[in-house]
Design an enzyme around this catalytic site. Structure first.
Site, PDB file in Angstrom:
ATOM      1  N   THR A   5     -66.061 -19.475  52.900  1.00 39.57           N
ATOM      2  CA  THR A   5     -65.913 -18.020  52.946  1.00 39.57           C
ATOM      3  C   THR A   5     -67.232 -17.315  53.263  1.00 39.57           C
ATOM      4  O   THR A   5     -68.296 -17.712  52.798  1.00 39.57           O
ATOM      5  CB  THR A   5     -65.357 -17.521  51.601  1.00 39.57           C
ATOM      6  OG1 THR A   5     -64.132 -18.185  51.356  1.00 39.57           O
ATOM      7  CG2 THR A   5     -65.127 -16.022  51.606  1.00 39.57           C
ATOM      8  N   GLU A   6     -67.126 -16.274  54.078  1.00 42.61           N
ATOM      9  CA  GLU A   6     -68.287 -15.442  54.422  1.00 42.61           C
ATOM     10  C   GLU A   6     -67.920 -13.987  54.170  1.00 42.61           C
ATOM     11  O   GLU A   6     -66.738 -13.653  54.071  1.00 42.61           O
ATOM     12  CB  GLU A   6     -68.639 -15.637  55.904  1.00 42.61           C
ATOM     13  CG  GLU A   6     -69.044 -17.059  56.215  1.00 42.61           C
ATOM     14  CD  GLU A   6     -69.536 -17.224  57.642  1.00 42.61           C
ATOM     15  OE1 GLU A   6     -69.622 -16.205  58.368  1.00 42.61           O
ATOM     16  OE2 GLU A   6     -69.849 -18.361  58.011  1.00 42.61           O
ATOM     17  N   ALA A  12     -65.584 -13.284  56.861  1.00 42.62           N
ATOM     18  CA  ALA A  12     -64.623 -14.317  57.251  1.00 42.62           C
ATOM     19  C   ALA A  12     -63.999 -14.908  55.995  1.00 42.62           C
ATOM     20  O   ALA A  12     -64.536 -15.827  55.396  1.00 42.62           O
ATOM     21  CB  ALA A  12     -65.310 -15.405  58.072  1.00 42.62           C
ATOM     22  N   THR A  72     -68.293 -21.772  44.653  1.00 38.58           N
ATOM     23  CA  THR A  72     -68.284 -22.375  43.313  1.00 38.58           C
ATOM     24  C   THR A  72     -69.206 -23.591  43.269  1.00 38.58           C
ATOM     25  O   THR A  72     -69.243 -24.365  44.236  1.00 38.58           O
ATOM     26  CB  THR A  72     -66.849 -22.803  42.945  1.00 38.58           C
ATOM     27  OG1 THR A  72     -65.987 -21.683  43.105  1.00 38.58           O
ATOM     28  CG2 THR A  72     -66.759 -23.291  41.507  1.00 38.58           C
ATOM     29  N   GLY A  74     -49.343  -6.931  22.420  1.00 37.57           N
ATOM     30  CA  GLY A  74     -49.530  -5.487  22.237  1.00 37.57           C
ATOM     31  C   GLY A  74     -50.996  -5.122  22.330  1.00 37.57           C
ATOM     32  O   GLY A  74     -51.737  -5.678  23.149  1.00 37.57           O
ATOM     33  N   GLY A  75     -51.452  -4.223  21.486  1.00 39.76           N
ATOM     34  CA  GLY A  75     -52.833  -3.753  21.516  1.00 39.76           C
ATOM     35  C   GLY A  75     -53.841  -4.867  21.345  1.00 39.76           C
ATOM     36  O   GLY A  75     -54.918  -4.841  21.938  1.00 39.76           O
ATOM     37  N   GLU A  86     -58.920 -20.071  47.596  1.00 41.20           N
ATOM     38  CA  GLU A  86     -58.376 -21.187  48.376  1.00 41.20           C
ATOM     39  C   GLU A  86     -57.101 -20.777  49.114  1.00 41.20           C
ATOM     40  O   GLU A  86     -56.131 -21.524  49.180  1.00 41.20           O
ATOM     41  CB  GLU A  86     -58.182 -22.433  47.504  1.00 41.20           C
ATOM     42  CG  GLU A  86     -59.537 -22.934  47.002  1.00 41.20           C
ATOM     43  CD  GLU A  86     -59.519 -24.329  46.412  1.00 41.20           C
ATOM     44  OE1 GLU A  86     -58.762 -25.167  46.901  1.00 41.20           O
ATOM     45  OE2 GLU A  86     -60.289 -24.561  45.469  1.00 41.20           O
ATOM     46  N   THR A 120     -55.198 -16.821  50.088  1.00 46.64           N
ATOM     47  CA  THR A 120     -54.458 -15.770  49.375  1.00 46.64           C
ATOM     48  C   THR A 120     -52.956 -16.051  49.440  1.00 46.64           C
ATOM     49  O   THR A 120     -52.498 -16.875  50.234  1.00 46.64           O
ATOM     50  CB  THR A 120     -54.695 -14.402  50.046  1.00 46.64           C
ATOM     51  OG1 THR A 120     -54.259 -14.509  51.419  1.00 46.64           O
ATOM     52  CG2 THR A 120     -56.157 -13.996  50.017  1.00 46.64           C
TER      53      THR A 120
END
Lengths: 382, 264
Positions: free
Chosen positions: A126-127, A130, A158, A342-343, A366, A368
């Site tokens: 990935t760039e 790109a 990674t 919940g909260g 890897e 989308t």
């Protein structure tokens, strides 16, 4: 037709689960809060053979298959996605370019220490401009006096910047093909090479303890022999690497879903409102029923894709389906898990909040969801 | 050093509810997961540590049905050499003494210097089998062992036994001997993938009671000293009285109640 793992796989699953429960569980909060890379856990995983599961013993691996590897990633992700992605990126991306496309010498020099867990591997595709459009790669490598001279930037990589990272395999434009298309090749750049700088760790929404970096190449020179695979085959090579990566990412999504589900199920039995456990209300019970169903489906599809890969069958479509379904199901599952809490689910102290924040990236990394749908629809002849 | 380790498959009840089954003599196991008895896991590790240090063999024995193969193979995956599973319907209803008879019959057929068992099973908690096994084999034993040191000639060992209050009792013993191992003696390893792969291919010898030269009447309920009649849930007390006041007052009140009920 029974969907049962054999004894070897069951033993392996229980070993990894046991390790995760005893070694990783007590560290989960600290890793999340501090974001420190867990060198000691990686070392221990290396000793157990978890850093090179699908590669042969002669190359330092465990001699297992992709199904065993998927099971391990799933079990690690059930407790900590950051550790699971460290193993996944190392195995599916970092090591695989050497295993599938490297020369014997490259395998000896790089794959062996990586599979033994003594060295981490990274893969730079990935760039900034790109992502899904890998053809738009701008990083260049030109051959000059027997050396590749690399210029460009890679992002979201990674495992690139740890103390034990051996280097990164990057895709770069090495020329122009007939018809004007870019010629893309993969080249290995060892850490410490002059001209190669690694930015500080990103601050991520989730997976805090995993090592993710931006990489810069500024007239960075490596020997011509660092070409991994065939010149001009880089595009084809990483497409095949990503087929495997998608299965492992699907397994990671299954694991994270399972972890969030177990938390939510336990809480639904304990938490009382209106004098009864909230799990006794259909509104909550049905959420858990849907989660369990989604996990079962995602796991079966993931294992099927892994088994097809192990059997040497074409599996691009199934790998894309597994990655698509498992990651989207994980997003829904973790959202519901937070809702059931919940909260409290909005508080960092609760594991479900971490699972929720770790979920979104799986629909992106890897490939989308949109890219997975493209792969699947092309396989349908559309 | 030739060693034998006895392992038991037990239900993992740490985070599950336990219900008595319809026979009244067992628990419902349908929803429970199973694992190797905790203390046995430490016994396996101790045997493998000794093997790694001075050499030798580690044979694994378990009594149970084919599901116990999972625990046996885990011991093999960590470094065990050979395995025997004793499976026989006649063993149904055996107490610790009857189980020890079956184990003793199996161990007698092997060359051994040291037998290791867990000190206590997590399911029935009897702590009988290891000690009874030593008696039946006619060899010395030490129970609740938390340290093992093989002395130089390999014919004797020095063991540390866990006593109350963190005290340790050290003894020297002649071999052969039986040790019942206490949890915490070491740090059990995780099997490597390589070990698991090798273990999955190993043969587990399955033996019946007759294969071991025992008569079925020597085991099961007939061969036991203790017979399990039934399980019951603890009775929930009808009345609880909270004594109030300073310690001197509450002590006096408690003493009065105990006297009145004729308990002291």
């Amino acid at each position: 037709m029974l969907f049962e793992l054999d004894e070897e796989k069951r033993l392996f699953r229980s070993t990894v689960r046991d390790f995760a429960e005893k070694v990783i569980r007590p560290r989960v909060e600290e890793l999340w809060e501090g974001g420190e890379f867990p060198y000691d856990i990686v070392r221990q995983m290396g000793e157990m053979g978890l850093m090179g599961i699908p590669y042969p013993e002669e190359y330092g691996g465990a001699g297992g298959d992709y199904l065993a590897y998927s099971i391990a990633v799933e079990e690690l992700a059930r407790l900590d996605g950051a550790i699971a992605i460290t193993v996944e990126a190392h195995t599916s991306l970092g090591e695989s370019s050497f295993y599938y496309f490297g020369t014997e010498e490259q395998k000896r020099q790089w794959l062996v220490p990586m599979a033994q867990g003594k060295m981490l591997g990274a893969f730079g595709l990935t760039e900034p401009e790109a992502g899904s459009d890998a053809g738009a790669t701008r990083t260049t490598a030109r051959l000059e006096n027997g050396q590749w001279v690399i210029n460009g930037t890679k992002c979201f990589i990674t495992n690139a910047g740890t103390e034990i990272t051996g280097g990164v395999t990057v895709t770069a434009v090495t020329g122009t093909k007939e018809g004007g298309k870019k010629e893309i090749s993969t080249i290995f750049v060892p850490n410490g090479t002059p001209g190669y700088t690694i930015a500080p760790k990103y601050h991520k929404v989730g997976w805090h303890a995993s090592d993710t970096r931006e990489l810069h190449f500024d007239d960075c020179r490596v020997p011509e022999d660092n070409l991994v695979g065939v010149r001009g085959q880089g595009f084809k090579q990483f497409l095949s690497i990503l087929d495997g990566g998608r299965i492992a990412i699907a397994a990671l999504a299954v694991g994270q879903s399972q972890g969030a589900f177990e938390e939510a199920l336990r809480y639904a039995k304990e938490r009382k409102q209106f004098g009864k456990p909230i799990g006794s209300f259909q509104a909550i019970a049905f959420k858990l029923a849907d989660m369990a169903t989604n996990i079962e489906l995602a796991r079966n599809l993931t294992y099927k894709a892994a088994a097809m890969r192990d059997a040497g069958m074409p599996h691009s479509k199934e790998a894309a389906m597994a990655k698509l379904f498992a990651s989207e199901a994980n997003m829904r599952n973790t959202t519901e898990a937070v809702h059931i809490f919940g909260g409290y689910g909005f508080m960092n102290e609760y594991a479900v909040s971490r699972f929720f924040r770790d979920a979104k990236i799986l629909e992106i990394g890897e490939g989308t969801s949109e890219v997975q749908r493209m792969v699947i629809s092309r396989a349908l002849g559309l | 050093m030739n060693m034998v380790v006895c392992v038991k498959r037990v239900p993992d009840t740490a985070e599950s509810e336990v219900h008595i089954d319809s026979s009244g003599k067992g628990i419902e196991t349908g929803k429970l997961s199973f694992r190797m008895n905790d203390a046995d896991n430490y016994a396996v590790e101790e045997a493998i540590l000794i093997k790694e240090k001075i050499g030798g063999t580690v044979n694994v024995i378990s009594i149970g049905d084919e599901k116990s193969d999972e625990q046996i193979r885990m011991a093999l995956a960590k470094g065990g050499d050979e395995a025997v599973r004793i499976t026989d319907p006649a063993l149904e209803g055996s107490d610790g003494f009857a189980l020890a008879k079956a184990l003793a019959a199996a161990v007698k057929g092997m060359e051994y210097d040291l037998v290791l068992t867990g000190a206590l099973a997590d399911d029935d908690g009897c702590a009988v089998v290891g000690v009874a096994l030593a008696e039946l084999l006619g060899v010395p034993h030490a129970a609740y062992v938390k340290k093992v040191e093989v002395l130089e000639d390999g014919k004797r060992i020095k063991v540390g036994r866990e006593l109350e209050g963190g005290l340790m009792e050290f003894l020297e013993m002649d071999l052969p001997a039986v040790l019942t191992i206490q949890t915490g003696i070491n740090e059990p390893r995780y099997a490597s993938f390589k070990g698991i792969k090798a273990a999955a291919k190993k043969e587990i010898a399955v033996k019946s009671v007759a294969d071991l030269g025992l008569d079925p009447s020597e085991v099961g309920e007939a061969g036991s000293w203790a017979v399990l009649e039934s399980f019951s849930y603890p009775v929930v007390g009808e009345k609880a009285e909270i004594l109030e006041g300073d310690p001197a007052e509450t002590a006096a009140k408690l003493a009065a109640i105990l006297k009145e009920k004729g308990l002291v």
